[in-house]
Scaffold this active site. Structure first.
Site, short mmCIF file in Angstrom:
data_model
loop_
_atom_site.label_atom_id
_atom_site.label_comp_id
_atom_site.label_asym_id
_atom_site.label_seq_id
_atom_site.Cartn_x
_atom_site.Cartn_y
_atom_site.Cartn_z
NE ARG A 92 6.22 1.04 -30.83
CZ ARG A 92 5.81 -0.12 -30.21
NH1 ARG A 92 4.87 -0.20 -29.45
NH2 ARG A 92 6.50 -1.11 -30.77
N GLY A 93 4.62 0.92 -34.07
CA GLY A 93 4.32 -0.62 -33.97
C GLY A 93 3.31 -0.95 -35.51
CB ALA A 94 3.82 -3.14 -38.10
NE ARG A 116 8.78 4.88 -37.71
CZ ARG A 116 8.61 3.98 -36.69
NH1 ARG A 116 7.89 3.73 -36.08
NH2 ARG A 116 9.92 3.42 -36.42
CD GLN A 157 11.27 1.06 -29.80
OE1 GLN A 157 12.16 0.78 -29.25
NE2 GLN A 157 11.04 1.66 -30.98
CG ASP A 162 8.22 -3.12 -38.11
OD1 ASP A 162 8.73 -3.69 -37.32
OD2 ASP A 162 7.34 -2.13 -37.82
CG ASN A 195 10.28 -7.13 -35.25
OD1 ASN A 195 9.32 -6.33 -35.15
ND2 ASN A 195 10.78 -7.56 -34.15
CE LYS A 196 12.28 -0.80 -33.33
NZ LYS A 196 12.50 0.52 -34.12
O1 MRU Z 1 10.09 1.50 -34.28
P1 MRU Z 1 8.79 0.80 -33.76
O2 MRU Z 1 8.67 0.81 -32.28
O3 MRU Z 1 7.53 1.20 -34.68
O4 MRU Z 1 9.07 -0.68 -34.11
C1 MRU Z 1 8.14 -1.58 -33.67
C2 MRU Z 1 8.51 -3.12 -34.12
O5 MRU Z 1 9.49 -3.30 -34.52
C3 MRU Z 1 7.51 -3.95 -33.82
O6 MRU Z 1 7.81 -5.25 -33.26
C4 MRU Z 1 6.62 -4.37 -34.82
O7 MRU Z 1 6.17 -3.42 -35.76
C5 MRU Z 1 5.48 -5.28 -34.63
S1 MRU Z 1 4.23 -4.60 -33.82
C6 MRU Z 1 2.98 -5.76 -33.68
#
Ligand code: MRU
Length: 344
Positions: A46-48, A89, A196, A237, A247-248
């Site tokens: 996970r993470g963009a 996603r 996270q 994201d 973002n999250k």
């Molecule tokens: O649901 P996730 O864990 O994929 O969400 C991740 C985030 O929101 C991060 O902050 C974002 O992807 C930036 S990662 C460099």
């Protein structure tokens, strides 16, 4: 770094299984297209930026079962793989960016033998991986200029090495500041509901020897009121053309608090996270996840079974709440509709 989030070696694709952290650091092998899709969907990876890099390799893994020399059949299989992965996603644009780039490269070489196209695609996935590592490094170098020794920095979710194939985005800034001899202390929001911040950022920051304190999400307001937060740095994201940033979930609340308490609020993101096809953040698709993520944890019920739940995974912070956007190409400031053009 000590660990690598995505590993492609000897034709094998492996990822750190992020659902197991911080308890266990184990690698998951991804051998087929279903593995790739499910790993993204279930947040195993996970993470963009990490999702983008992984999906690029995923195309190559998915194509392994396509051995046909027939170009029409080959491109049909490719397009099936790409549309399937695009459904994993919806919010992180890096996924779509990487898949479109892979498709574009394949079409650019459409007259070559299919076996050769496969080789070109693997090269491209490796290139996307390398570029991500470089972007992370540069984001760190650029962002570190904003950090003063002694700063207390709040972060939300995980925008670190676990979320990229390099050192991260928001956390790369912290690592780079430390490398330059600046003393930094990090407060990590636990980040409900999937934690996270607690499971990943707290673990990762400790691995890197950063002074990190874990807080419940609802403690951030108190810390800001007490004047204990100097800066906030988070990832993104998807960022629209006017600088609105998804973002999250919970990031928007942190940004509102930052404005009230006059704390600089920074977004750190590579150019692969910008979506210039969207004028503003209103059109960013926001993923809604399973209610069970809110109603239970570790197999235990945390709410009545039949309760209604609203579980958006992301929110959008309007650009006027963002003090600056740290990218690999520099630090961008308002008006973003102008400064973001340098990334195109
Ligand atoms: O649901 P996730 O864990 O994929 O969400 C991740 C985030 O929101 C991060 O902050 C974002 O992807 C930036 S990662 C460099």
């Amino acid at each position: 770094m000590g660990f690598k989030t995505i590993i492609y070696r000897d034709n094998k694709l492996k990822i750190i299984d992020q659902r197991q952290l911080p308890g266990r650091l184990i690698l998951k092998h991804c051998n087929n297209i279903k593995d790739i899709y499910n790993s993204i969907k279930t947040l195993t990876v996970r993470g963009a930026p990490a999702i983008g890099v992984f999906a690029a390799y995923g195309v190559c893994v998915g194509l392994r079962t396509t051995k046909t020399p027939d170009r029409e059949k080959f491109f049909k299989a490719l397009s099936k793989i790409i549309s399937y992965l695009k459904k994993s996603r919806p919010t992180a644009v890096n996924l779509f960016w990487a898949l479109d780039r892979m498709e574009g490269v394949a079409y650019k070489n459409k007259d070559k033998p299919t076996k050769e196209i496969k080789g070109i695609l693997l090269k491209e996935a490796k290139q996307i991986n390398r570029e991500d590592e470089i972007m992370c490094k540069r984001i760190g170098i650029n962002g570190a200029k904003l950090i003063r020794s002694g700063d207390n920095i709040l972060t939300h979710c995980n925008a670190g090495a676990l979320a990229t194939s390099g050192e991260g985005t928001a956390l790369s800034v912290i690592y780079a500041a430390k490398k330059r001899g600046k003393r930094v202390r990090v407060y990590a929001d636990e980040t409900r509901p999937l934690l996270q911040g607690a499971r990943l950022s707290a673990w990762e920051l400790k691995q890197k020897g950063i002074d990190v304190t874990l807080i419940c999400d609802n403690v951030a307001a108190t810390l800001m009121k007490q004047g204990k937060i100097d800066k906030i740095i988070v990832g993104a994201d998807r960022i629209a053309a006017n600088g609105d940033a998804a973002n999250k979930i919970g990031t928007y609340g942190v940004a509102v608090l930052a404005k009230e308490h006059k704390v600089p609020f920074y977004i750190a993101a590579p150019s692969s996270t910008f979506d210039f096809s969207l004028k503003n953040g209103r059109d960013i698709p926001i993923e809604e996840r399973d209610p069970d993520e809110v109603k239970s944890f570790g197999g235990l019920d945390t709410a009545p079974k039949n309760i209604k739940v609203y579980n958006p995974a992301f929110d959008v912070t309007p650009s006027n709440f963002i003090s600056a956007i740290i990218t690999e190409k520099g630090i961008l400031t308002k008006p973003y509709s102008k400064s973001l053009k340098s990334l195109k």
